[in-house]
Structure formats: C-alpha cells, structure tokens
Design a protein around this motif. Structure first.
Motif, PDB file in Angstrom:
ATOM      1  N   LEU A  98     -12.190   5.063 -40.556  1.00 40.15           N
ATOM      2  CA  LEU A  98     -12.819   3.790 -40.235  1.00 40.15           C
ATOM      3  C   LEU A  98     -14.344   3.950 -40.217  1.00 40.15           C
ATOM      4  O   LEU A  98     -14.875   5.052 -40.023  1.00 40.15           O
ATOM      5  N   PRO A  99     -15.063   2.859 -40.377  1.00 44.36           N
ATOM      6  CA  PRO A  99     -16.533   2.949 -40.382  1.00 44.36           C
ATOM      7  C   PRO A  99     -17.063   3.307 -38.992  1.00 44.36           C
ATOM      8  O   PRO A  99     -16.352   3.233 -37.992  1.00 44.36           O
ATOM      9  N   LYS A 100     -18.373   3.650 -38.941  1.00 44.56           N
ATOM     10  CA  LYS A 100     -18.989   4.046 -37.675  1.00 44.56           C
ATOM     11  C   LYS A 100     -19.138   2.877 -36.725  1.00 44.56           C
ATOM     12  O   LYS A 100     -19.418   3.075 -35.542  1.00 44.56           O
ATOM     13  N   GLN A 101     -18.927   1.649 -37.231  1.00 41.40           N
ATOM     14  CA  GLN A 101     -19.059   0.483 -36.361  1.00 41.40           C
ATOM     15  C   GLN A 101     -17.958   0.423 -35.294  1.00 41.40           C
ATOM     16  O   GLN A 101     -18.039  -0.387 -34.378  1.00 41.40           O
ATOM     17  N   VAL A 102     -16.924   1.257 -35.433  1.00 37.50           N
ATOM     18  CA  VAL A 102     -15.856   1.272 -34.442  1.00 37.50           C
ATOM     19  C   VAL A 102     -15.581   2.705 -34.012  1.00 37.50           C
ATOM     20  O   VAL A 102     -15.905   3.665 -34.725  1.00 37.50           O
ATOM     21  N   ALA A 103     -14.998   2.819 -32.821  1.00 37.01           N
ATOM     22  CA  ALA A 103     -14.658   4.137 -32.289  1.00 37.01           C
ATOM     23  C   ALA A 103     -13.385   4.016 -31.455  1.00 37.01           C
ATOM     24  O   ALA A 103     -12.972   2.919 -31.059  1.00 37.01           O
ATOM     25  N   LEU A 104     -12.761   5.156 -31.206  1.00 36.79           N
ATOM     26  CA  LEU A 104     -11.550   5.189 -30.389  1.00 36.79           C
ATOM     27  C   LEU A 104     -11.920   5.165 -28.930  1.00 36.79           C
ATOM     28  O   LEU A 104     -12.753   5.967 -28.471  1.00 36.79           O
ATOM     29  N   GLN A 105     -11.361   4.254 -28.194  1.00 34.07           N
ATOM     30  CA  GLN A 105     -11.580   4.172 -26.747  1.00 34.07           C
ATOM     31  C   GLN A 105     -10.211   4.309 -26.075  1.00 34.07           C
ATOM     32  O   GLN A 105      -9.592   3.363 -25.649  1.00 34.07           O
ATOM     33  N   ALA A 106      -9.750   5.557 -25.970  1.00 28.36           N
ATOM     34  CA  ALA A 106      -8.415   5.829 -25.435  1.00 28.36           C
ATOM     35  C   ALA A 106      -8.278   5.403 -23.990  1.00 28.36           C
ATOM     36  O   ALA A 106      -7.200   5.025 -23.532  1.00 28.36           O
ATOM     37  N   SER A 107      -9.374   5.434 -23.254  1.00 26.70           N
ATOM     38  CA  SER A 107      -9.308   5.102 -21.835  1.00 26.70           C
ATOM     39  C   SER A 107      -8.971   3.641 -21.595  1.00 26.70           C
ATOM     40  O   SER A 107      -8.570   3.262 -20.500  1.00 26.70           O
ATOM     41  N   ASN A 108      -9.130   2.825 -22.649  1.00 25.48           N
ATOM     42  CA  ASN A 108      -8.859   1.405 -22.469  1.00 25.48           C
ATOM     43  C   ASN A 108      -7.364   1.087 -22.581  1.00 25.48           C
ATOM     44  O   ASN A 108      -6.941  -0.010 -22.269  1.00 25.48           O
ATOM     45  N   ALA A 109      -6.610   2.075 -23.031  1.00 28.91           N
ATOM     46  CA  ALA A 109      -5.167   1.840 -23.164  1.00 28.91           C
ATOM     47  C   ALA A 109      -4.537   1.664 -21.795  1.00 28.91           C
ATOM     48  O   ALA A 109      -4.965   2.280 -20.808  1.00 28.91           O
ATOM     49  N   GLN A 110      -3.521   0.827 -21.754  1.00 33.86           N
ATOM     50  CA  GLN A 110      -2.821   0.576 -20.495  1.00 33.86           C
ATOM     51  C   GLN A 110      -2.122   1.835 -20.006  1.00 33.86           C
ATOM     52  O   GLN A 110      -2.082   2.117 -18.818  1.00 33.86           O
ATOM     53  N   SER A 111      -1.586   2.588 -20.958  1.00 32.82           N
ATOM     54  CA  SER A 111      -0.874   3.814 -20.606  1.00 32.82           C
ATOM     55  C   SER A 111      -0.725   4.662 -21.850  1.00 32.82           C
ATOM     56  O   SER A 111      -0.765   4.151 -22.975  1.00 32.82           O
ATOM     57  N   LEU A 112      -0.555   5.953 -21.642  1.00 32.56           N
ATOM     58  CA  LEU A 112      -0.259   6.862 -22.738  1.00 32.56           C
ATOM     59  C   LEU A 112       1.140   7.444 -22.547  1.00 32.56           C
ATOM     60  O   LEU A 112       1.568   7.690 -21.422  1.00 32.56           O
ATOM     61  N   CYS A 113       1.809   7.644 -23.669  1.00 31.39           N
ATOM     62  CA  CYS A 113       3.156   8.232 -23.634  1.00 31.39           C
ATOM     63  C   CYS A 113       3.036   9.744 -23.634  1.00 31.39           C
ATOM     64  O   CYS A 113       2.199  10.318 -24.342  1.00 31.39           O
ATOM     65  N   GLU A 114       3.823  10.363 -22.798  1.00 33.33           N
ATOM     66  CA  GLU A 114       3.851  11.818 -22.802  1.00 33.33           C
ATOM     67  C   GLU A 114       4.433  12.320 -24.131  1.00 33.33           C
ATOM     68  O   GLU A 114       5.312  11.710 -24.717  1.00 33.33           O
ATOM     69  N   LYS A 115       3.894  13.439 -24.565  1.00 29.15           N
ATOM     70  CA  LYS A 115       4.338  13.993 -25.838  1.00 29.15           C
ATOM     71  C   LYS A 115       5.850  14.274 -25.823  1.00 29.15           C
ATOM     72  O   LYS A 115       6.564  14.015 -26.805  1.00 29.15           O
ATOM     73  N   ALA A 116       6.348  14.776 -24.708  1.00 29.39           N
ATOM     74  CA  ALA A 116       7.780  15.077 -24.605  1.00 29.39           C
ATOM     75  C   ALA A 116       8.614  13.804 -24.670  1.00 29.39           C
ATOM     76  O   ALA A 116       9.704  13.786 -25.262  1.00 29.39           O
ATOM     77  N   ASP A 117       8.099  12.717 -24.069  1.00 30.18           N
ATOM     78  CA  ASP A 117       8.835  11.454 -24.122  1.00 30.18           C
ATOM     79  C   ASP A 117       8.865  10.893 -25.534  1.00 30.18           C
ATOM     80  O   ASP A 117       9.858  10.307 -25.973  1.00 30.18           O
ATOM     81  N   ALA A 118       7.770  11.068 -26.240  1.00 31.85           N
ATOM     82  CA  ALA A 118       7.746  10.594 -27.623  1.00 31.85           C
ATOM     83  C   ALA A 118       8.739  11.366 -28.486  1.00 31.85           C
ATOM     84  O   ALA A 118       9.366  10.808 -29.390  1.00 31.85           O
TER      85      ALA A 118
END
Length: 954
Positions: free
Chosen positions: A793-813
């Motif tokens: 993606l272009p530099k005009q956007v970035a990943l903001q993981a902290s804004n996610a409501q929740s993250l799935c555990e790797k084991a659960d995935a």
C-alpha cells in the motif's frame, strides 16, 4: 416279455416271445371263432406282501429280511357253462407291479445266471431267488375222437382247461440299461411244455424312486399260433434269503398240471392239490450262498403302504388295482431297532488358502448283506456344513448358467437338458445292490424366491436316473456354506460322493485364514432314529503370517496442465492377502473437480438406490473372487451432498448380477474432503462390503474411473505429482501407497491477473481516518492459477493494530476458533467449479516468530481468512513494512480456478488501516506482484487506488 439280448455282446435279437406254448398231449388247435363268449377283461384279485414261511403272516419288522415276498394276481374268467367257461375277452399284454418305496431286492446278494445257462436249463442253484407260478387257460378239444391227440379228455369242441406251470426264478445278468433282470424258462423235461424265456425287468419310478417290475409281450392265441395259452393269473415268490436251507425242496423244482376244466370241473384222476399232473421235475438242489439277504423291507415306519398292479391288454384295456400292504399291523414297526451310522469327509487333507479349489464331499454309510442283522436305515436327509472360511467362490460366476426345473425333469423320465455351463461337479453313488456305481453331474439350479442357491444332482446307470434337489445356505455374516438334501430316495447307498470341479471357475473357494478348519455332516434316517453327525477337517497350508501387500496405480487420459481430463485410480490385492476393507486417496494439490452444474443425488435417492443419471460422475469396476479369473462387476458412482464431514460425497451403486444370481445392489459411500489449507481433495471410502447375500466377495481389484466429461481438472503446474493412498485390510493392516501422474504444457498457460484497489468510507478519507480497503483480483479460468500475491500500500496509509477491537491468538486461529471481536473484514471468492461463491470473515491474528535461540517474539499481526460455502478454503496473509510501506502477502494460495477474489478490510471506529495524510489530496498507488503455479510472474504494477473523495462539479 422283454426283447432278448445276446449276453456276450448286449446286442438285441428281436423275436416273438411266448410265455408258455403247451404242445405234445395238449397241442390242440381250433378256430378262434369257436370259443365261447367270455368275461370282460378285468382284474379279479391282487396282493403283494412280505410274509413269513406260512405265506400269510405279514413280517412287520422295519429293515428286516422277510422270509418271502409274494406277488399274485388273477384276471376274471367266465364261471358259467361248465367245461366251456374259463375264458375272458382280453389277453394280457403287459404286467407291471409297483412296490412300496424302500422295499429293495439285492441282485448282488447271490450270483447271477448267464443267458446261455438259462436257455439250457442249467442255471446254478445259487442263482435261484424264488419261484414262478403261471395260471393259464387253454383250449383242450377240437371236438375230435375222445382220447385222441386233439381231444384227450373227450370234451366238447372249444372246451378249455386251467393249467398251472411252476418253475424256478433266477437272478440274471442284466442287459445294458437294465436295473435288474429276473427270468424263468418254461421249457419242461420231456417236451410236455415248451416256450421261450420270460424276463421280469426291474425299474425305478421317477417320482418317489420306488421300484417296479414289468413283463412285456405276454403270449396269447393268434390265428398264426392258435395253441398258445391265455395267461389268467400269476404268482411270483421271491425268497428273502435264497440260500436258506428251507428252500432246498423247491430249489430246481418244476411242474405242469391241469388244475381244472373250464368253469371249475375237476380233472380225474387228480394228483396232489387236486391237480392232474402232466409233467414235472423234482427239486432238492442245495445252495451255498449262505445268509446273504435278497429282500430288505423298508426302513420307514409310515403306516400302511400300497402296492399297485397295472395290466394292459392287447385289446387296449388298462386295468389297475391297489393292495394295502401291512394292514394287520398298521404297516412296518420296530423302526427304533433299525441301525444307522455314517461318516462325512471332505476328500482332501490340505489346500492352499484363498484359492479356487476342487472339493469332494463324501458320505459313507455302512451296509450289511446278512439276514442276521437288520438292514441299515435309508438316508432321508443330508445336511453338510463346510469348514469355516470355505465359501462360494465369486469367480465361479464367470459364464455360469442355471439349470431350470423343467430342464432337470425331476419326477419324470424325460431326459435332462441342463446347460453345460450349469455343471459344477460330478457325483458317484455306490450301492450294495448294484455291481457298479451310478454316476452323473452336479448342476447349479435355477434360483427361486426364498431359495436362491440350489444344487441339482443326477446319477445315472443301470437304466435308472436318480435326481436330487438340494438347498445351499451360506451364512449371511460369515459365508460358511451349509447344504441340505431332504426326502432322499428310500434306497441303500454305501457311499455318496460329490466332486466339485476345480480350476478358475471352481464353485468353492478355500479359507483365507490358515490352520485347521473343521466341517461336519449330519445324516438323518427314514427310520426316524437319531441322526448321525460326524466332523472332518482340512488344513490350510503354505502360509506365512497374514500378509497385506496391495498395489495402487493411477492414470490420466490427458496430462495437459489446466485441462479437464478423466482420471483412473486402481487398487489391487493378490490372492492370499487380507481382503480389502478401507480405501483412501488424496489427489495432488491443484487437481480438482468441477461440481458446478452437476446434480447432487439426495439422501432420499441414495436410500432408494436410485440416483439420477445427471449426478453420475464415475464408473467403478471391481473384480471379486480368487484365482486367475475373478468375476468382474461394474457400476456408476454419483455425486452427493456433504457426507461424514466432507464437503461433498459420492456413492457407488453396483448392481450385482453374478451368473444366474441377482444379488441386488452393493452400495458404498465416500466422503470427499477438501483440505482447507491446500484445497487438495481426499476421497475417503466407507468400509468395503465383505459379503453379499452370503457370498464372501473376496475383492481383488477396484478401479475408479472418474469419466464424467469436464469434471476432473488438472493443476496448472507441471511435473510429476503423487496421488497418495492408504489401503486397509480386513484384519487391520494398513499400507501406504502412491502413484505418480505427470502434467505438462503448463508453460503455454497465460497469466494475466488484474487487481483493483479502493479506499472507501468518505468520512474516513482525512488524515487520521480509518478507511475501508477493498481489493478485487480477477482472472480467467484458462489462466494459470495464482500461487502467491503481494500488495504494497502507499505511504499515505499505515497499519494501526492497536485500533482493532481484539486480536485472535495464533493457537485459536490454527484451530479455527477466533473470537468474533477479532474480525476486521470479509472476503469472497468466485470460482468456475462451484455453484456458489465462498464467503468468510477476515480475522486479525497476533503475529509471532521464533528466534534462532528458540524464543518466540511478537511480529506484526497476520490475517486469517476462512472462506466457507460448498467447500472450505483457508487463506492466510502476513504483514510487513518495507520502505515505510505496509506490505500484505498471501504466500500460499491453492491452485484453483478463482475468477474473482474480493478482500474487504473494514474502516471506521475499529479500522486497522490509518490514513497518515489526506487521501483526497494525493494520488495513491499500490504496488502489486503475482506469482503463478506454472512459474510465471506477472509484471509488477503500480495500481491506482480509487477513493471515496467528493468530486467538485465544474
């Protein structure tokens, strides 16, 4: 009387035979028209009995050896007009006496006289089995001078006399095709009575296998032979024990006497018995045959039985009369005392396992010929159970036909016309009453409702045909074979042997397991006494454990990459190995099936075994049975809906018609499982059937031809790939096998995927906003499949993981158990091989990696995209940052014909993509890279990203 034969050659010598022609002093000839009116032809009296020495007391012991058997009859005669009476209108041509079933003479108990000796009146006393008395009516006067040659008694013209001739009855060497022959010679010493030999020929009724005796062509007066007498009655006496000393006085004796003038006037002077003696020969000859019994009574105590007399006259009359045998004692008694025993054996002591095998089933029943012991009870029922594992061989169905009841003709004398291909063995019956065995064939009988497996047995010889019908019942669970022949003939046998043919079409297959296997035979007597049960064993040899070494192969009709082509996979096991039980095969990744447009057989249709032709996808070919020529069967396989957790299923329905047997359908279902990570297809079969209607199938080969047009699609890659299989044996052994298939021509496949990107949600276009991101990839089915893709993606956007409501555990995935709160978007996929698109959420998953030291450290989150629909496919993406640009990579995309894939990453409150500047003031472009399964790479493109920004009107 019967046609005589030359004893040495057996060739017939046709000549007219007269019972008795009295000449010399009684040789009177008068015109036949001069005879008085006579009694209408009919039977006056008849009896047939087994009696003691007094000639009257019924011998009631079942299986006993009566002192004598006496058959006597008289026809009606005119009683009026003394001297001129004694005549009847008809003359007897044929005499037949039917005796009760089970009453059996034994021609082998005493020696046999040859024809030349009988003609010379020199038969050995050892061959005499009884006496014959003939009662004859003859014209004694032509009205000539009293005392003259033509009127010795001074009687009116046409006067008749009643003559009695008694001669010895001999056991004779039978002619070819005769069951037995008993004969007498009426010629008397000095020529007072002459005539030709009379034969009494034994036969067997086809309905109840009881015996009968006939005399044919009885003499009568004719214009060419007017002095011939008319037979008016006869008494046959058979000695129960011909060598008994009490018969010495009668042995070799003969006599001719005038018993009365017509109408009952006694002659004078009379001799013994008020008869006027004319000629005779003293007896007194000794026998050396000892206690050998000639007669044996039936061994069944079934009440009063009937004997029957049938007389046919030259004038066309047929007269019959029955006689109830044993009325004084309600038939035979004492059955409990009748001995019975037997042994059963199977002819061989050892055999190879899992092979078509010849088999002899032998029944031995000890017999005795001494009058000191009761006869062995006749066998009523035979029940044989083969050793376990010895089953009906499916290979026998090759070319097998059945013999119909009409072709077998049991119960009549018509010839057997069973097809040659219905014959499965031979039979030999040895009996003490015949000098050679009866031999014949074993046929497969036509199946009947409720009685599918039948055997027909016929044994011929000595002019008779013994025909038996048996029922074969294989155990529905184990296939162990039991056969029953019931209501067998009341005839003695010492050995009954069935030899079933060997070779590739043998009807019997040997056990698959090694060791000793034991079967049994139970024979039940007509006496009603205890059955005789014995067992017999065979050893299954040359075994080395319980091997399981199946083979597996695969073949393509075309190996062109990306094209549709039928596929064939084959499973095989050698004789002696464990029977096939389970099959599973996994296709190489990228080889798939086009479900779209194929009707799915419903569960109701599967249950009814009636899938529509539009759901047919394959043909299943199997062979069953041991040996070099197993029986081949074929049937369709149909597509079904989800089965046992698989995305789809198939069902094979094979209509089993094996020779004359319609065993119905064999139905086997398979689950089609799709690996969600690779989209590889696994076909997992239900356990294979081992038995059908009692027939152990012994499956040898199974070939699945997936032959529906445009159904199986080759991968878009090249090279040799493996179809992996797991084969399971009935005893639990497993074997992993693989077969290579080669694909070529993938380099000719184009690879031109297209991608479109867009930032959505107008309110989120400003700096700090969280736009929705939509990526759509399209391509044609004719292109090589996408193996991997990378979007920066272009530099005009970035990943903001902290804004996610929740993250799935790797084991659960990993176990598909991500919480709903970790959903950050959605995805859809459209393909040419499924009826409906796939759809699923996009989960945000914690990222980790393992360091060289083995420590797990966090990384950027990943994406987990489980697509659901008719099938399940999991996509996984990793994220990274390169040159300050967010890079999303799908490193392992299954080789499937996806025509449209859309990925939506949600924006707004919990959006994970953040705008680092306004997306409406600068043109945003993304870099995309695609790699294909055929090795081609699409050129790196800078793709313009659409936005939801407002456009001012000019």
């Amino acid at each position: 009387m019967t046609t005589p034969h030359d004893v040495n050659t057996g060739s017939p010598r046709r000549r007219r035979r007269r019972a008795v022609a009295l000449v010399a002093a009684l040789g009177v000839a008068v015109p036949l028209a001069g005879a008085t009116a006579a009694q209408a032809y009919d039977i006056d009296s008849f009896s047939a009995n087994i009696v003691g020495a007094d000639g009257t007391t019924f011998e009631s012991q079942a299986g006993g050896h009566p002192y004598q058997g006496i058959i006597t009859f008289d026809t009606k005669k005119t009683a009026a007009a003394p001297i001129l009476g004694g005549n009847n209108e008809g003359q007897t041509e044929t005499i037949r006496v039917d005796t009760p079933p089970g009453l059996v003479p034994n021609p082998e108990a005493v020696p046999k006289c040859v024809q030349a000796d009988l003609e010379a009146n020199t038969c050995s006393p050892n061959t005499q089995i009884g006496t014959t008395e003939l009662r004859l009516s003859k014209i004694l006067s032509d009205g000539g001078t009293a005392g003259g040659a033509t009127n010795p008694f001074g009687l009116p013209a046409g006067s008749r006399g009643d003559l009695v001739l008694k001669v010895a009855l001999y056991n004779m060497v039978p002619y070819d095709g005769q069951l037995a022959r008993f004969s007498f010679n009426p010629t008397q010493p000095g020529g007072a009575a002459t005539g030709h030999i009379v034969d009494i020929v034994g036969g067997m009724r086809p309905d109840d296998n009881g015996l009968f005796f006939t005399i044919n062509e009885v003499a009568r007066p004719t214009p060419s032979d007017p002095v011939a007498p008319t037979l008016t009655g006869s008494t046959l006496t058979f000695w129960g024990t011909p060598g008994d000393a009490t018969h010495t006085a009668a042995r070799g004796a003969s006599s001719l006497a005038l018993a009365s003038f017509g109408g009952g006037v006694a002659p004078s002077p009379a001799g013994p018995g008020n008869a006027y003696p004319l000629a005779g020969h003293a007896g007194g000859q000794a026998s050396t045959t000892g206690d050998a019994a000639f007669l044996s009574s039936p061994t069944a105590c079934t009440g009063v039985q009937n004997a029957k007399l049938t007389l046919n006259s030259y004038q066309g009359d047929v007269r019959t009369k029955d006689f109830a045998v044993g009325t004084s004692t309600d038939g035979l008694q004492g059955c409990a005392a009748v001995p019975f025993s037997s042994t059963t054996s199977f002819g061989v002591s050892s055999m190879q396992r899992d092979a078509p095998t010849p088999l002899a089933v032998q029944l031995d029943v000890p017999q005795t010929t001494s009058n000191a012991t009761l006869a062995t009870a006749h066998v009523k029922k035979v029940a044989v159970t083969l050793p376990p594992g010895m089953t009906i061989s499916p290979s026998a169905a090759n070319g097998l036909q059945a013999c119909t009841d009409d072709q077998f003709n049991k119960g009549n004398d018509n010839p057997i016309s069973c097809p040659a291909s219905s014959r499965v063995g031979a039979v030999k019956i040895t009996t003490p009453v015949l000098d050679s065995p009866l031999q014949g064939s074993v046929y497969v009988g036509q199946p009947l409702p409720g009685n599918r497996y039948r055997l027909f047995v016929n044994a011929d010889g000595h002019g008779i045909s013994v025909r038996l019908k048996g029922t074969v019942t294989p155990d529905p669970v184990t296939g162990q074979v039991s056969a029953v022949f019931d209501d067998n003939p009341q005839l003695p046998f010492s050995q009954f042997r069935l030899d079933f043919d060997g070779g590739s079409k043998a009807i019997i297959a040997s056990p698959q397991a090694c060791g000793t296997a034991t079967g049994s035979g139970t024979l039940s007597p007509w006496s009603g006494g205890a059955a005789s049960s014995t067992s017999s064993s065979v050893d299954v040899v040359n075994c080395a454990g319980n091997p399981f070494g199946p083979t597996f192969g695969a073949a393509l009709s075309s190996g062109v990459s990306g094209k549709y082509a039928p596929l064939s996979v084959a499973f095989d096991r050698p004789d002696g190995d464990q029977f096939l039980s389970g099959l599973k095969a996994t296709l190489p990744a990228g080889m798939t099936a086009k479900i779209k447009g194929v009707t799915q057989c419903s569960e109701a249709q599967v249950a009814a075994e009636a899938c529509p032709e539009s759901s047919r996808v394959a043909t299943v070919n199997v062979t069953a049975g041991p040996g070099a020529a197993p029986y081949a069967l074929s049937g369709p396989a149909y597509l079904t809906g989800s089965y046992k957790g698989g995305a789809f299923g198939t069902v094979a329905i094979i209509h089993v018609v094996a020779g004359p047997y319609d065993l119905g359908n064999v139905v086997v279902r398979q689950a089609l499982r799709i690996d969600p990570e690779t989209a590889a297809v696994t076909v997992d079969s239900d356990p294979l059937p081992q038995i059908k209607e009692g027939i152990v199938l012994r499956l040898r080969d199974l070939t699945l031809n997936v032959d529906r047009p445009n159904f199986v699609r080759n991968p878009t890659s090249c090279g040799t790939k493996s179809i992996a299989s797991t084969i399971t044996g009935i005893a639990g052994a497993t074997a992993d096998r693989s077969a290579g298939v080669t694909f070529a021509g993938c380099e000719t496949l184009p690879f031109r995927p297209k991608i479109a990107l867009k930032f959505g949600n107008k309110t989120q276009m400003k700096k700090g906003g969280h736009p929705r991101v939509t990526a759509t990839v399209t391509q044609f089915e004719s292109e090589a499949g996408i193996k991997a893709t990378e979007v920066a993606l272009p530099k005009q956007v970035a990943l903001q993981a902290s804004n996610a409501q929740s993250l799935c555990e790797k084991a659960d995935a990993a176990k598909d158990a991500c919480p709903k709160a970790s959903i950050v978007g959605s995805a859809t996929a459209e393909t040419t091989i499924l009826n409906r698109r796939l759809f699923g959420p996009v989960y945000f998953v914690k990222g980790t990696r393992t360091t060289a030291a083995g420590k797990e450290v966090p990384t950027l989150p990943t994406l987990y995209v489980p697509l659901n629909g008719e099938a399940r496919v999991n996509l996984r993406a990793v994220t990274s940052v390169s040159h300050d640009r967010l890079v999303t990579t799908f490193p392992a995309i299954p080789d499937q014909p996806i025509t449209t894939f859309t990925l939506n990453i949600d924006g707004g409150k919990h959006g994970i993509i953040a705008a680092t500047r306004s997306l409406c003031t600068a043109k945003a472009k993304a870099s995309t890279r695609f790699t294909s399964w055929n090795g081609k790479k699409a050129p790196t493109r800078r793709t313009k990203i659409g936005t939801a920004c407002s456009t001012k009107k000019k």
